[in-house]
Write a protein that holds these residues in place. Structure first.
Motif, PDB file in Angstrom:
ATOM      1  N   GLY A  96       0.834  -1.198   0.000  1.00 20.01           N
ATOM      2  CA  GLY A  96       0.000   0.000   0.000  1.00 20.01           C
ATOM      3  C   GLY A  96       0.868   1.247   0.000  1.00 20.01           C
ATOM      4  N   TYR A  97       0.324   2.352  -0.509  1.00 19.41           N
ATOM      5  CA  TYR A  97       1.096   3.594  -0.510  1.00 19.41           C
ATOM      6  C   TYR A  97       0.153   4.787  -0.545  1.00 19.41           C
ATOM      7  N   LEU A  98       0.549   5.851   0.122  1.00 22.06           N
ATOM      8  CA  LEU A  98      -0.188   7.097   0.042  1.00 22.06           C
ATOM      9  C   LEU A  98       0.001   7.702  -1.347  1.00 22.06           C
ATOM     10  N   PRO A  99      -0.980   8.460  -1.828  1.00 25.01           N
ATOM     11  CA  PRO A  99      -0.878   9.005  -3.187  1.00 25.01           C
ATOM     12  C   PRO A  99       0.414   9.772  -3.446  1.00 25.01           C
ATOM     13  N   SER A 100       0.876  10.535  -2.452  1.00 27.92           N
ATOM     14  CA  SER A 100       2.077  11.343  -2.652  1.00 27.92           C
ATOM     15  C   SER A 100       3.341  10.507  -2.728  1.00 27.92           C
ATOM     16  N   LEU A 101       3.258   9.213  -2.375  1.00 31.04           N
ATOM     17  CA  LEU A 101       4.434   8.354  -2.349  1.00 31.04           C
ATOM     18  C   LEU A 101       4.465   7.379  -3.520  1.00 31.04           C
ATOM     19  N   GLY A 102       3.564   7.559  -4.480  1.00 32.32           N
ATOM     20  CA  GLY A 102       3.607   6.733  -5.674  1.00 32.32           C
ATOM     21  C   GLY A 102       4.810   7.080  -6.533  1.00 32.32           C
ATOM     22  N   GLY A 103       5.117   6.233  -7.476  1.00 34.52           N
ATOM     23  CA  GLY A 103       6.289   6.468  -8.305  1.00 34.52           C
ATOM     24  C   GLY A 103       7.561   6.079  -7.589  1.00 34.52           C
ATOM     25  N   ALA A 104       8.704   6.554  -8.116  1.00 36.37           N
ATOM     26  CA  ALA A 104       9.990   6.257  -7.483  1.00 36.37           C
ATOM     27  C   ALA A 104      10.047   6.938  -6.109  1.00 36.37           C
ATOM     28  N   PRO A 105      10.712   6.313  -5.106  1.00 44.37           N
ATOM     29  CA  PRO A 105      11.493   5.073  -5.223  1.00 44.37           C
ATOM     30  C   PRO A 105      10.668   3.789  -5.034  1.00 44.37           C
ATOM     31  N   LEU A 106       9.368   3.922  -4.706  1.00 45.01           N
ATOM     32  CA  LEU A 106       8.586   2.729  -4.403  1.00 45.01           C
ATOM     33  C   LEU A 106       8.516   1.790  -5.605  1.00 45.01           C
ATOM     34  N   THR A 107       8.286   2.332  -6.788  1.00 46.21           N
ATOM     35  CA  THR A 107       8.213   1.472  -7.969  1.00 46.21           C
ATOM     36  C   THR A 107       9.569   0.837  -8.282  1.00 46.21           C
ATOM     37  N   ASP A 108      10.659   1.545  -7.969  1.00 38.57           N
ATOM     38  CA  ASP A 108      11.992   0.967  -8.177  1.00 38.57           C
ATOM     39  C   ASP A 108      12.214  -0.234  -7.256  1.00 38.57           C
ATOM     40  N   ILE A 109      11.759  -0.116  -6.005  1.00 40.81           N
ATOM     41  CA  ILE A 109      11.894  -1.223  -5.058  1.00 40.81           C
ATOM     42  C   ILE A 109      11.061  -2.410  -5.528  1.00 40.81           C
ATOM     43  N   ALA A 110       9.825  -2.127  -5.975  1.00 42.49           N
ATOM     44  CA  ALA A 110       8.954  -3.209  -6.451  1.00 42.49           C
ATOM     45  C   ALA A 110       9.564  -3.898  -7.666  1.00 42.49           C
ATOM     46  N   ASP A 111      10.158  -3.142  -8.577  1.00 44.98           N
ATOM     47  CA  ASP A 111      10.792  -3.746  -9.754  1.00 44.98           C
ATOM     48  C   ASP A 111      11.974  -4.617  -9.344  1.00 44.98           C
ATOM     49  N   ALA A 112      12.770  -4.134  -8.386  1.00 45.98           N
ATOM     50  CA  ALA A 112      13.914  -4.920  -7.910  1.00 45.98           C
ATOM     51  C   ALA A 112      13.446  -6.198  -7.235  1.00 45.98           C
ATOM     52  N   PHE A 113      12.335  -6.122  -6.500  1.00 44.38           N
ATOM     53  CA  PHE A 113      11.784  -7.302  -5.837  1.00 44.38           C
ATOM     54  C   PHE A 113      11.325  -8.326  -6.872  1.00 44.38           C
ATOM     55  N   ARG A 114      10.668  -7.874  -7.921  1.00 46.12           N
ATOM     56  CA  ARG A 114      10.197  -8.797  -8.966  1.00 46.12           C
ATOM     57  C   ARG A 114      11.370  -9.498  -9.643  1.00 46.12           C
ATOM     58  N   ARG A 115      12.457  -8.760  -9.871  1.00 44.35           N
ATOM     59  CA  ARG A 115      13.622  -9.387 -10.495  1.00 44.35           C
ATOM     60  C   ARG A 115      14.268 -10.413  -9.569  1.00 44.35           C
ATOM     61  N   ALA A 116      14.335 -10.085  -8.271  1.00 44.85           N
ATOM     62  CA  ALA A 116      14.971 -10.993  -7.316  1.00 44.85           C
ATOM     63  C   ALA A 116      14.095 -12.192  -6.996  1.00 44.85           C
ATOM     64  N   HIS A 117      12.763 -12.026  -7.049  1.00 46.76           N
ATOM     65  CA  HIS A 117      11.834 -13.097  -6.671  1.00 46.76           C
ATOM     66  C   HIS A 117      10.736 -13.204  -7.732  1.00 46.76           C
TER      67      HIS A 117
END
Length: 292
Positions: A96-117
């Motif tokens: 989950g994320y607040l509207p102001s926290l969408g985009g990077a870096p949250l999406t970067d972390i999610a992309d890294a997680f998908r690559r690792a797992h």
């Protein structure tokens, strides 16, 4: 009992040779001897008979090997299964994320997680401030939110970033002349009353009820969406404290954002329910510390 002592003992019990044992363990022969002596002190007697020609287990050593070997193998199996789980993590992680926290870096972390797992799905879900408490209760696994967090049973994890505190005002508002504002200025204008359900600590941090000198800050009821509030701001009816994270996504004609010089920067973090911690959450939080 040290794991290294058991490992040295079981290896020597198999090799019956200090040199070969040292080679297998990648240590010196003197280190093997030190570990065996330490274990013999714990066991209360010699575990090996040593001569210049041979090394053999004593009766006490035979007993210890019989009892220790299954436990040692079980521990190694458990660690191997844990490593395998980390490599083949499956299921779903709901972020989950607040509207102001969408985009990077949250999406970067999610992309890294998908690559690792790759076997574990990641779902990003936008949460409003009024939905935070319900989301923490189980609707999401991990949440990108703003400090302060004082809800019980939550772990505050890695930081995601800091954001300057701003005041949204009309372009022709009297405050724009100075190019900046102080909290004391808010007593002279109207703020919108926030909807119920926002965690109290977060609410008071963003929209204080009094200035530093104790003057009350007036609230007026504003019906409608955030965009409708921006419309009222542009018309000079209200002002609204916010942060630079919000202005990345929210622009509106006729609205200016002025820095609030005596409010500390807003801090974004990851949070999750302590009782619901799992490998997926820890993996995501761990990646956050490396990606940012």
């Amino acid at each position: 009992m040290e794991l290294g002592e058991i490992e040295a003992f079981l290896t020597l019990a198999e090799e019956l040779h200090f040199g070969r044992t040292a080679t297998r363990l990648h240590v010196s022969q003197s280190r093997v001897s030190q570990l065996i002596r330490s274990l013999e002190r714990r066991a209360g007697g010699p575990l090996f008979e040593r001569t210049s020609r041979r090394v053999a287990l004593t009766a006490l050593g035979e007993q210890l090997r019989e009892n220790a070997a299954p436990a040692y193998e079980g521990l190694h199996d458990a660690l191997a299964r844990a490593r395998e789980t980390s490599r083949t993590m499956s299921g779903e992680l709901r972020v989950g994320y607040l509207p102001s926290l969408g985009g990077a870096p949250l999406t970067d972390i999610a992309d890294a997680f998908r690559r690792a797992h790759p076997g574990c799905a990641v779902t990003l879900r936008q949460i409003t401030m009024t939905e935070l408490t319900r989301a923490w209760s189980g609707e999401v696994d991990i949440q990108a939110t703003l400090l302060p967090v004082d809800e019980p049973g939550l772990t505050v994890g890695p930081a995601l970033g800091t954001y300057e505190r701003l005041l949204a005002v009309a372009d022709d508002h009297p405050l724009t002349a100075a190019g900046r504002v102080r909290l004391e200025d808010l007593a002279d204008y109207h703020l919108p009353a926030m909807p119920p359900g926002i965690p109290s600590a977060l609410h008071d941090s963003y929209w204080p009820t009094r200035t530093p000198s104790g003057r009350p800050i007036t609230r007026i009821t504003v019906n409608g969406t955030y965009r409708e509030a921006l419309h009222l701001i542009a018309r000079g009816r209200i002002v609204l404290p916010t942060d630079s994270g919000t202005t990345r996504f929210r622009r509106y004609p006729g609205v200016t954002w002025l820095p609030i010089v005596d409010m500390p920067a807003a801090r974004a973090v990851l949070t999750w329910r302590t009782a619901a911690e799992n490998a997926r959450i820890h993996a995501f939080a761990g990646l956050a510390t490396r990606v940012i």
